[in-house]
Design an enzyme around this catalytic site. Structure first.
Site, short mmCIF file in Angstrom:
data_model
loop_
_atom_site.label_atom_id
_atom_site.label_comp_id
_atom_site.label_asym_id
_atom_site.label_seq_id
_atom_site.Cartn_x
_atom_site.Cartn_y
_atom_site.Cartn_z
N LEU A 146 -23.83 -38.56 14.32
CA LEU A 146 -25.07 -37.77 14.35
C LEU A 146 -25.86 -38.01 15.63
CD1 LEU A 146 -26.32 -38.55 10.74
CD2 LEU A 146 -24.88 -36.66 11.51
N CYS A 255 -27.75 -45.48 20.55
CA CYS A 255 -26.28 -45.56 20.49
C CYS A 255 -25.60 -45.82 21.83
CB CYS A 255 -25.71 -44.29 19.90
SG CYS A 255 -26.02 -44.17 18.14
N LYS A 258 -26.07 -49.26 23.52
CA LYS A 258 -25.54 -50.32 22.65
C LYS A 258 -24.01 -50.23 22.55
CE LYS A 258 -26.06 -49.55 18.04
NZ LYS A 258 -24.93 -49.68 17.15
C1 UDX Z 1 -25.55 -40.13 20.55
C2 UDX Z 1 -24.24 -39.37 20.25
O1 UDX Z 1 -24.33 -38.05 20.81
C3 UDX Z 1 -23.98 -39.31 18.77
O2 UDX Z 1 -22.73 -38.68 18.53
C4 UDX Z 1 -23.96 -40.74 18.24
O3 UDX Z 1 -23.79 -40.74 16.84
C5 UDX Z 1 -25.26 -41.46 18.57
O4 UDX Z 1 -25.47 -41.41 19.99
P1 UDX Z 1 -28.18 -39.63 20.46
O5 UDX Z 1 -28.34 -41.02 20.98
O6 UDX Z 1 -29.02 -39.20 19.31
O7 UDX Z 1 -26.65 -39.39 19.99
O8 UDX Z 1 -28.49 -38.61 21.64
P2 UDX Z 1 -27.71 -37.65 22.63
O9 UDX Z 1 -28.25 -36.29 22.45
O10 UDX Z 1 -26.27 -37.81 22.55
O11 UDX Z 1 -28.27 -38.19 24.04
C6 UDX Z 1 -28.12 -39.55 24.43
C7 UDX Z 1 -28.79 -39.82 25.75
O12 UDX Z 1 -28.07 -39.22 26.80
C8 UDX Z 1 -30.22 -39.31 25.88
O13 UDX Z 1 -30.99 -40.29 26.53
C9 UDX Z 1 -30.11 -38.09 26.73
O14 UDX Z 1 -31.27 -37.82 27.47
C10 UDX Z 1 -28.94 -38.47 27.64
N1 UDX Z 1 -28.21 -37.31 28.17
C11 UDX Z 1 -27.50 -36.51 27.33
C12 UDX Z 1 -28.22 -37.07 29.54
O15 UDX Z 1 -28.85 -37.79 30.31
N2 UDX Z 1 -27.49 -35.99 30.02
C13 UDX Z 1 -26.78 -35.18 29.21
O16 UDX Z 1 -26.15 -34.25 29.74
C14 UDX Z 1 -26.78 -35.43 27.82
#
Ligand code: UDX
Length: 455
Positions: A146, A255, A258
């Site tokens: 998620l 996530c 970590k």
């Molecule tokens: C992530 C995974 O997507 C998910 O499958 C897992 O279960 C938990 O970790 P989440 O941490 O909620 O989910 O956020 P996500 O939307 O994946 O973004 C993570 C980070 O990456 C954010 O800080 C976001 O700003 C950054 N990000 C994401 C970027 O810098 N560039 C991108 O193109 C996409």
């Protein structure tokens, strides 16, 4: 609706609550065991401890099928499947802290005919250890994918569901598969260790994609290309794909930081040096600081300057501040003698505890009052609608660094604000200390940028 398998969930954190509520939506009766009595009480009153779009409505609609309790015995009385959704935060060594998992396993014991279904992200090998220590329990690894902010949709429309088990616990894996079957997603049946690895490897791969595009952005800054154009052109290749190619301040959240660390440590503990992942983590740490050099291009010194942060949460649609870039930025800015003011539509309460010295403004516009620079940290959609002419009037020095390449550069620039982005040098104002065409000055700005990134 036919009666569906009752389910037990251990832990009413973010994963536990979303999982339990979505199971209830699918028609299951769900008992959620949460160790903190105050949390259980507020959940019984219908108050949610987290911000997740769509979740309050779903909880309300399925209230009858959801029970919250502090007592493990209530869980052990009924359901066969016990989903473990407890936190596994990193320890100082970077290993996952498994104490909450261990406590849950001990409390459950080895009652007959029950299966423990691991949703929490755990190091590869955890399942094997639990099966050895609690041979009376069936064990299934069913990792969670998620994303915060879209968790309800991610749960109800998953790309895949991973179900890992050993042959002797096939009945439990079949039962878990049946629970997810109505979602119509591909089910990956595999062994426990491979299931655990799928989760860590998926997150590490996505984090790698982000660090990769951030490095491309940094090169674009040097050579005069635009990373958003580069990403658009790359993303159309289906082998690459356009998602997770947004350059910016790097990844944060509960996530990616970590799990990349945990996989690197896991590899190291088993004698393998995961070089690529070490670089991914390092690039991410440096990325949060690159903004500093961009500020210095325009402001001689940050001492006594007022810098406004637009957005504090690690990404929009969440109030989660874990590993948020804003934490590093605020500390760096204050370390350089600036005062920091910030606005976030929903993360303010959580941010206050973590950033006691940062002034919280009641609105984005008010955050820009008297500011010498504005940094867009979180891409909240409402920031696009800001009245930039009004922002320019309120600011002391009209300078904006778009840390997410999110705003329309023309809208900002036409209001008379100097616009800087990540990996889009042609949009940036060369700055008072770097005259166009002045190669020596440009070289010195580039050198400073590198020094800042290395600091
Ligand atoms: C992530 C995974 O997507 C998910 O499958 C897992 O279960 C938990 O970790 P989440 O941490 O909620 O989910 O956020 P996500 O939307 O994946 O973004 C993570 C980070 O990456 C954010 O800080 C976001 O700003 C950054 N990000 C994401 C970027 O810098 N560039 C991108 O193109 C996409």
């Amino acid at each position: 609706m036919t009666e569906r398998e009752p389910i037990g969930v251990v832990g009413a954190g973010w994963v536990g609550l979303v999982t339990a509520t979505c199971f209830a939506e699918l028609g299951h009766r769900v008992v959620v065991r949460e160790i903190l009595p105050e949390k259980v009480q507020s959940l019984r009153r219908g108050e949610l401890p987290i911000h997740e779009p769509g979740l309050p409505e779903l909880i309300e609609r399925n209230g009858e099928r959801l029970t919250f309790t502090t007592e493990m015995v209530e869980l052990l009385d009924g359901p066969r499947l016990l989903f473990i959704c407890v936190q596994t935060p990193p320890t100082y060594s970077g290993d996952a802290d498994l104490s909450a998992v261990q406590r849950a396993v001990e409390e459950i014991g080895e009652p007959n005919g029950k299966a423990l279904v691991m949703k929490s992200t755990v190091p590869v090998g955890t399942g094997r250890t639990i099966m050895r220590d609690a041979p009376g329990l069936a064990y299934v690894s069913c990792p969670e994918f998620l994303r915060e902010g879209t968790a309800v949709r991610d749960f109800l429309e998953p790309d895949r569901v991973v179900v890992g088990s050993q042959p002797e616990h096939g009945w439990a894996a079949d039962a878990v598969e049946a629970v997810y079957e109505p979602l119509g997603a591909p089910i990956v049946r595999t062994d426990v260790s491979s299931a655990e690895m799928i989760k860590l490897a998926s997150n590490a791969y996505l984090a790698t994609k982000i660090s990769f595009i951030n490095e491309i952005a940094n090169v674009c800054d040097e050579v005069g290309a635009d990373v958003t154009e580069v990403a658009r052109g790359m993303g159309l290749d289906p082998r690459i794909g356009s998602r997770f190619l947004n350059a910016g301040l790097g990844f944060g959240g509960s996530c990616f930081p970590k799990d990349t660390q945990a996989l690197k440590i896991l590899a190291g503990n088993s004698g393998y040096h995961f070089q690529l992942l070490s670089a991914v983590i390092e690039v991410n740490e440096l990325q949060k600081r690159r903004v500093m050099a961009k500020l210095r291009k325009h402001l001689d010194s940050l001492v006594g300057k007022r810098v406004a942060l637009l957005g504090l949460a690690f990404k929009p649609d969440t109030d989660d501040m874990r590993e948020a870039s804003s934490l590093v930025l605020a500390a760096r800015l204050e370390g350089e003698g600036a005062s920091v003011v910030a606005f976030d539509p929903i993360a303010e309460a959580r941010a206050r505890e973590l950033l006691p010295s940062v002034e919280m403004a009641p609105s984005a516009l008010e955050a820009t009052d008297g500011a010498d620079a504005v940094i867009l940290v979180t891409e909240w959609p409402q920031f696009v609608e800001l009245d930039w002419a009004e922002v320019a009037r309120r600011m002391n020095t009209p300078l904006l660094v778009d840390g997410r390449n999110f705003l329309d550069p023309e809208a900002v620039r036409s209001a008379g604000i100097t616009y800087e982005a990540i990996g889009r040098p042609s949009l940036g104002d060369p700055g008072s200390r770097v005259a166009p065409g002045d190669a020596r000055a440009r070289d010195s700005a580039t050198r400073e940028m590198k020094e800042e990134a290395e600091r």
